[in-house]
Design a protein around this motif. Structure first.
Motif, PDB file in Angstrom:
ATOM      1  N   ASP A 115       0.826  -1.196   0.000  1.00 32.50           N
ATOM      2  CA  ASP A 115       0.000   0.000   0.000  1.00 32.50           C
ATOM      3  C   ASP A 115       0.871   1.262   0.000  1.00 32.50           C
ATOM      4  OD1 ASP A 115      -2.184   1.598   0.031  1.00 32.50           O
ATOM      5  OD2 ASP A 115      -3.043   0.839   1.891  1.00 32.50           O
ATOM      6  N   ALA A 116       0.213   2.398  -0.147  1.00 34.19           N
ATOM      7  CA  ALA A 116       0.900   3.687  -0.167  1.00 34.19           C
ATOM      8  C   ALA A 116       1.479   4.018   1.202  1.00 34.19           C
ATOM      9  CB  ALA A 116      -0.080   4.774  -0.596  1.00 34.19           C
ATOM     10  N   GLU A 117       2.446   4.945   1.213  1.00 36.98           N
ATOM     11  CA  GLU A 117       3.055   5.396   2.460  1.00 36.98           C
ATOM     12  C   GLU A 117       3.233   6.908   2.437  1.00 36.98           C
ATOM     13  OE1 GLU A 117       7.380   4.321   2.735  1.00 36.98           O
ATOM     14  OE2 GLU A 117       6.840   3.025   1.031  1.00 36.98           O
ATOM     15  N   ARG A 118       3.343   7.466   3.623  1.00 35.16           N
ATOM     16  CA  ARG A 118       3.426   8.919   3.739  1.00 35.16           C
ATOM     17  C   ARG A 118       4.830   9.397   3.377  1.00 35.16           C
ATOM     18  NH1 ARG A 118      -0.019  12.377   5.758  1.00 35.16           N
ATOM     19  NH2 ARG A 118      -1.254  10.678   6.633  1.00 35.16           N
ATOM     20  N   ILE A 119       4.876  10.536   2.642  1.00 40.01           N
ATOM     21  CA  ILE A 119       6.148  11.140   2.261  1.00 40.01           C
ATOM     22  C   ILE A 119       6.320  12.438   3.042  1.00 40.01           C
ATOM     23  CG2 ILE A 119       6.142  10.062  -0.012  1.00 40.01           C
ATOM     24  CD1 ILE A 119       5.133  12.638  -1.213  1.00 40.01           C
ATOM     25  N   PRO A 120       7.525  13.048   3.034  1.00 39.84           N
ATOM     26  CA  PRO A 120       7.792  14.208   3.904  1.00 39.84           C
ATOM     27  C   PRO A 120       6.837  15.385   3.742  1.00 39.84           C
ATOM     28  CG  PRO A 120       9.847  13.306   3.081  1.00 39.84           C
ATOM     29  CD  PRO A 120       8.753  12.558   2.389  1.00 39.84           C
ATOM     30  N   ASP A 121       6.264  15.612   2.545  1.00 39.29           N
ATOM     31  CA  ASP A 121       5.373  16.758   2.375  1.00 39.29           C
ATOM     32  C   ASP A 121       3.949  16.481   2.854  1.00 39.29           C
ATOM     33  OD1 ASP A 121       4.236  15.178   0.424  1.00 39.29           O
ATOM     34  OD2 ASP A 121       4.848  16.431  -1.257  1.00 39.29           O
ATOM     35  N   GLY A 122       3.724  15.312   3.451  1.00 36.77           N
ATOM     36  CA  GLY A 122       2.424  15.003   4.032  1.00 36.77           C
ATOM     37  C   GLY A 122       1.522  14.158   3.160  1.00 36.77           C
ATOM     38  N   ARG A 123       1.863  14.010   1.885  1.00 39.61           N
ATOM     39  CA  ARG A 123       1.022  13.197   1.010  1.00 39.61           C
ATOM     40  C   ARG A 123       1.262  11.713   1.245  1.00 39.61           C
ATOM     41  NH1 ARG A 123       2.436  14.915  -4.868  1.00 39.61           N
ATOM     42  NH2 ARG A 123       4.514  15.051  -3.931  1.00 39.61           N
ATOM     43  N   THR A 124       0.301  10.909   0.803  1.00 42.14           N
ATOM     44  CA  THR A 124       0.425   9.452   0.835  1.00 42.14           C
ATOM     45  C   THR A 124       0.486   8.963  -0.603  1.00 42.14           C
ATOM     46  OG1 THR A 124      -0.832   9.327   2.895  1.00 42.14           O
ATOM     47  CG2 THR A 124      -0.625   7.306   1.620  1.00 42.14           C
ATOM     48  N   VAL A 125       1.572   8.283  -0.974  1.00 41.33           N
ATOM     49  CA  VAL A 125       1.773   7.901  -2.369  1.00 41.33           C
ATOM     50  C   VAL A 125       2.283   6.464  -2.458  1.00 41.33           C
ATOM     51  CG1 VAL A 125       2.296  10.287  -3.003  1.00 41.33           C
ATOM     52  CG2 VAL A 125       4.160   8.718  -2.470  1.00 41.33           C
ATOM     53  N   SER A 126       2.128   5.889  -3.651  1.00 38.46           N
ATOM     54  CA  SER A 126       2.652   4.547  -3.887  1.00 38.46           C
ATOM     55  C   SER A 126       3.408   4.493  -5.220  1.00 38.46           C
ATOM     56  CB  SER A 126       1.522   3.508  -3.866  1.00 38.46           C
ATOM     57  OG  SER A 126       0.536   3.810  -4.832  1.00 38.46           O
ATOM     58  N   ILE A 127       2.703   4.629  -6.340  1.00 35.44           N
ATOM     59  CA  ILE A 127       3.320   4.520  -7.662  1.00 35.44           C
ATOM     60  C   ILE A 127       3.050   5.792  -8.455  1.00 35.44           C
ATOM     61  CG2 ILE A 127       3.232   3.277  -9.861  1.00 35.44           C
ATOM     62  CD1 ILE A 127       2.655   0.743  -8.302  1.00 35.44           C
ATOM     63  N   ARG A 128       4.098   6.257  -9.146  1.00 37.52           N
ATOM     64  CA  ARG A 128       3.988   7.447  -9.980  1.00 37.52           C
ATOM     65  C   ARG A 128       3.730   7.029 -11.417  1.00 37.52           C
ATOM     66  NH1 ARG A 128       8.443  12.228 -11.033  1.00 37.52           N
ATOM     67  NH2 ARG A 128       9.063  10.934 -12.799  1.00 37.52           N
ATOM     68  N   LEU A 129       2.608   7.502 -11.988  1.00 33.48           N
ATOM     69  CA  LEU A 129       2.227   7.137 -13.344  1.00 33.48           C
ATOM     70  C   LEU A 129       2.383   8.330 -14.275  1.00 33.48           C
ATOM     71  CD1 LEU A 129      -1.100   5.183 -12.682  1.00 33.48           C
ATOM     72  CD2 LEU A 129       1.224   4.283 -12.769  1.00 33.48           C
ATOM     73  N   GLY A 130       2.996   8.091 -15.438  1.00 35.11           N
ATOM     74  CA  GLY A 130       3.057   9.116 -16.466  1.00 35.11           C
ATOM     75  C   GLY A 130       1.763   9.160 -17.258  1.00 35.11           C
ATOM     76  N   SER A 131       1.696  10.058 -18.248  1.00 35.39           N
ATOM     77  CA  SER A 131       0.492  10.152 -19.074  1.00 35.39           C
ATOM     78  C   SER A 131       0.322   8.869 -19.893  1.00 35.39           C
ATOM     79  CB  SER A 131       0.583  11.364 -20.003  1.00 35.39           C
ATOM     80  OG  SER A 131       1.701  11.231 -20.877  1.00 35.39           O
ATOM     81  N   TRP A 132      -0.902   8.596 -20.299  1.00 37.34           N
ATOM     82  CA  TRP A 132      -1.230   7.350 -20.989  1.00 37.34           C
ATOM     83  C   TRP A 132      -1.352   7.585 -22.498  1.00 37.34           C
ATOM     84  CZ3 TRP A 132      -4.519   3.268 -18.153  1.00 37.34           C
ATOM     85  CH2 TRP A 132      -4.217   3.271 -16.779  1.00 37.34           C
ATOM     86  N   ALA A 133      -0.819   6.647 -23.259  1.00 40.26           N
ATOM     87  CA  ALA A 133      -1.031   6.605 -24.701  1.00 40.26           C
ATOM     88  C   ALA A 133      -1.854   5.358 -25.012  1.00 40.26           C
ATOM     89  CB  ALA A 133       0.298   6.562 -25.450  1.00 40.26           C
ATOM     90  N   VAL A 134      -2.809   5.480 -25.896  1.00 41.18           N
ATOM     91  CA  VAL A 134      -3.680   4.357 -26.270  1.00 41.18           C
ATOM     92  C   VAL A 134      -3.495   4.098 -27.759  1.00 41.18           C
ATOM     93  CG1 VAL A 134      -6.043   3.491 -26.352  1.00 41.18           C
ATOM     94  CG2 VAL A 134      -5.349   5.027 -24.503  1.00 41.18           C
ATOM     95  N   ARG A 135      -3.072   2.886 -28.104  1.00 35.90           N
ATOM     96  CA  ARG A 135      -2.936   2.530 -29.523  1.00 35.90           C
ATOM     97  C   ARG A 135      -3.512   1.139 -29.742  1.00 35.90           C
ATOM     98  NH1 ARG A 135       1.231  -1.035 -30.397  1.00 35.90           N
ATOM     99  NH2 ARG A 135       2.763  -1.275 -28.723  1.00 35.90           N
ATOM    100  N   GLN A 136      -4.052   0.938 -30.924  1.00 37.00           N
ATOM    101  CA  GLN A 136      -4.648  -0.354 -31.250  1.00 37.00           C
ATOM    102  C   GLN A 136      -3.549  -1.320 -31.656  1.00 37.00           C
ATOM    103  OE1 GLN A 136      -7.893   0.022 -33.938  1.00 37.00           O
ATOM    104  NE2 GLN A 136      -8.841  -1.876 -33.271  1.00 37.00           N
ATOM    105  N   ALA A 137      -3.606  -2.508 -31.061  1.00 39.00           N
ATOM    106  CA  ALA A 137      -2.557  -3.506 -31.314  1.00 39.00           C
ATOM    107  C   ALA A 137      -2.710  -4.080 -32.724  1.00 39.00           C
ATOM    108  CB  ALA A 137      -2.642  -4.611 -30.277  1.00 39.00           C
TER     109      ALA A 137
END
Length: 666
Positions: free
Chosen positions: A644-666
């Motif tokens: 699960d997510a955990e608290r970081i120094p700025d007070g937020r709770t985070v787990s995984i950082r996701l970039g923007s998504w691209a969608v393409r047909q296989a």
């Protein structure tokens, strides 16, 4: 009296009345959004009840909104709609502002006369209630909160009920109670903040006048007044409660728990002259600026005037040591004292620090249960109302019991001194609206049905959004931005906040967005070509090839953050999040995005259309290619992070950082 009140309001906003169609009083921001709302009601209709389907914002998805919340501003919105049809939305906005100042002062003058004061003393009260700094700050962008006339009217109606005659059961009739209910109803449908103030004023007035009635045996009359006061909030808030689940858009403000402290009042703000004071601004601006406690000058300009305080204190001293008030004067005095106390209790920071103990104030409960209020410093209006009642009673005593010359000189001196100490440079000078940028002229000449993305792609509750809305009046294109917070349309906007992200132009093209407008000049961006560059605004054409789909996170993720190179990312804030994928035809699609885990390796599991894909994510990050067979339309993707997510120094709770998504047909 009305002519004098209008003249004063005209002087305070000068030279606004010379050019109602191209100037506004105050500053850009909320004012532009209000002007847009008047235009919207002309184009799309005025519907203050029910659920509305909105397609001109949040395009192409659109959203539904609960229009019943417009009941809380009906008394300003309906006249604004009528005025807009006659003189246009800009002039209508300005007339709402000037009329708010004038009617507030006129109602306070009427209350002064009702308290037994002669015209000069009542005029002092009307002058102060019109021009005290907080009121002018409200006039600089919030016409609804400029209309405070309901507050003195409630007091007038309450005094009318209390003076029912020798037989209270007969004279204090339902008709007199109906005037109280009518004044309260006016406040409830003027503005959400004015409505809450009206409830407090009605509660105070009702309590003060009902207690003597009960002591005199007028139980039926007292019951009638209580019923009359209870009926308007039951009707208004009951209607809102019954319609609370209508529409996607939230009716609440964008609030944080800290707002209760940030936007509450501090005692010094009532007695320190405002930062814009003509006499004291140079001496107090630095002190007030250093003590903003996270707020702003618009919300901390709470100075009520030393003359106001002195007159109120003089009456209380006379009450305590000399001639005690009787009859109407006594009732009015108790109302004034109770209003000052109630206003301070609602306005001051909660909990109230009394040294060894901290006392929670009612604002905490209101903040927790009601979605419409967060700035409790605005209850300075009730404090001012109570102080002016006491101040008028002091001047009325001088006029009744002193020599004639003193009865004239005292209010004249009060008018002069109060006018001097409250006089301020306008919160911002009366501003001339900018000419239409060439980019928006070009946009107005294109097909009006084409969706436009207006950058910066801000949330609907951010000030810059008002500028985008203002120019929509010119070009008439539906906007990708502007959707209510919490809707899918707003979630889609959050994924496209950076036009320099490589995945943004193809996604815009997929969504049918062919034109992009920028505030000011834009940075050259692949996939966008300039159509009408400019310094105030620029227009670009989307030239990128359309993606095969668009994907956006709808829940479980924080706000989008933009890297220096323009790429965006969002942190998953918990173990579970949700995304939606839009496609035009069924088939097998690959969802591509970058992912990195905070501090420790995690697994990321995506589930869509009954298919499950799991990936190991480390702190170094990786590119994720998740292939799914999806139907046409909108598909839901569930994301699970483990651990699960955990608290970081700025007070937020985070787990995984996701970039923007691209969608393409296989």
């Amino acid at each position: 009296m009305l002519a004098g009140a209008w003249a004063l309001a005209t002087a305070l906003t000068w030279p606004l009345m010379l050019d109602l169609r191209s100037r506004i009083f105050g500053r850009f921001g909320d004012s532009l959004g209000t002007i847009w709302s008047l235009w919207r009601d002309q184009v799309y209709g005025f519907h203050p009840v029910g659920v509305q389907t909105v397609e001109y914002l949040g395009a192409p998805l659109g959203f539904t909104r609960n229009a019943t919340t417009d009941l809380l501003s009906l008394a300003v919105g309906f006249p604004g709609w009528i005025l807009s049809a006659i003189v246009g939305e800009i002039a209508a906005y300005n007339l709402l502002v000037v009329s708010g100042l004038a009617l507030s002062g006129a109602a306070m003058y009427w209350l002064g006369r009702r308290l037994g004061a002669e015209p000069l003393a009542a005029g002092w009260a009307g002058l102060v209630f019109t021009m005290f700094p907080w009121h002018l700050e409200r006039a600089a962008g919030s016409p609804g909160q400029t209309h405070l006339e309901a507050l003195p009217l409630i007091v007038i109606a309450g005094l009318h009920w209390a003076e029912g005659g020798s037989d209270p059961a007969v004279e204090r009739s339902w008709t007199r109670a109906g005037w109280v209910a009518g004044a309260l109803l006016l406040g409830l449908v003027t503005d959400p903040y004015v409505g809450l103030m009206a409830l407090v004023v009605a509660g105070v007035v009702g309590l003060v006048v009902v207690i003597p009635a009960l002591r005199s045996g007028a139980r039926r009359a007292a019951a009638g007044l209580v019923a009359a006061v209870a009926l308007p909030p039951i009707l208004v808030y009951g209607t809102l409660f019954a319609a609370r689940n209508g529409g996607e858009g939230t009716a609440s403000l964008a609030r944080a728990d800290s707002d209760l402290t940030t936007y509450s009042a501090r005692a010094a703000e009532f007695v320190v002259p405002t930062h814009g004071s003509l006499l004291f601004g140079d001496e107090t601006r630095g002190y007030l600026g250093a003590h903003l406690h996270g707020s702003n000058f618009a919300e901390t300009s709470l100075f009520v005037g030393w003359v106001t305080i002195a007159l109120a204190a003089a009456f209380l001293v006379a009450w305590a040591v000399a001639r005690r008030p009787t009859g109407v004067e006594r009732t009015s005095a108790w109302i004034g004292v109770a209003l000052v106390v109630a206003g301070l209790v609602m306005a001051l920071t909660s909990p109230l620090d009394l040294g060894p103990v901290e006392v929670p104030l009612p604002s905490e409960a209101v903040f927790d249960v009601a979605p419409y209020w967060r700035v409790f410093a605005r209850f300075v209006a009730i404090v001012m109302l109570g102080l002016l009642i006491l101040g008028v009673l002091a001047l009325a005593r001088v006029q009744r019991r002193g020599p004639r010359w003193l009865g004239v000189a005292a209010p004249l001196l009060a008018i002069g001194l109060s006018g001097a100490e409250l006089a301020a440079s306008p919160p911002a000078e009366t501003l001339r609206l900018p000419p239409t940028p060439a980019a928006y002229e070009v946009l107005a000449a294109t097909s009006p049905g084409t969706p436009v993305a207006a950058y910066p792609l801000a949330r609907s509750d951010e000030a810059v959004n008002s500028t985008h809305l203002f120019w929509q009046r010119v070009h008439h294109h539906p906007l990708l931005n502007g959707a209510a917070v919490g809707t899918d349309a707003d979630a889609l906007r959050e994924g496209l906040v950076s036009p320099r992200d490589p995945n943004t132009p193809p996604a815009l093209a997929f969504l049918g967005v062919r034109l992009v407008a920028f505030d000011g000049p834009a940075t050259p961006t692949p996939g966008l070509s300039p159509l009408s560059p400019g310094s105030m605004a620029s227009l670009y054409r989307v030239t990128a090839a359309p993606a095969d789909g668009a994907a956006f996170l709808t829940s479980g993720a924080g706000r989008a953050e933009v890297e220096p190179d323009g790429r965006t990312y969002r942190w998953l804030e918990g173990q579970v999040a949700e995304a939606k994928v839009m496609t035009r035809r069924p088939g097998r699609y690959v969802l591509r995005f970058s992912a990195g885990s905070y501090r420790i390796p995690r697994t990321l599991t995506l589930t869509a259309a009954g298919q499950r894909r799991t990936f190991r994510i480390t702190g170094r990050g990786r590119t994720v290619d998740a292939a799914f067979t999806l139907p046409a339309g909108v598909s839901v993707v569930r994301l699970e992070a483990s651990p699960d997510a955990e608290r970081i120094p700025d007070g937020r709770t985070v787990s995984i950082r996701l970039g923007s998504w691209a969608v393409r047909q296989a």
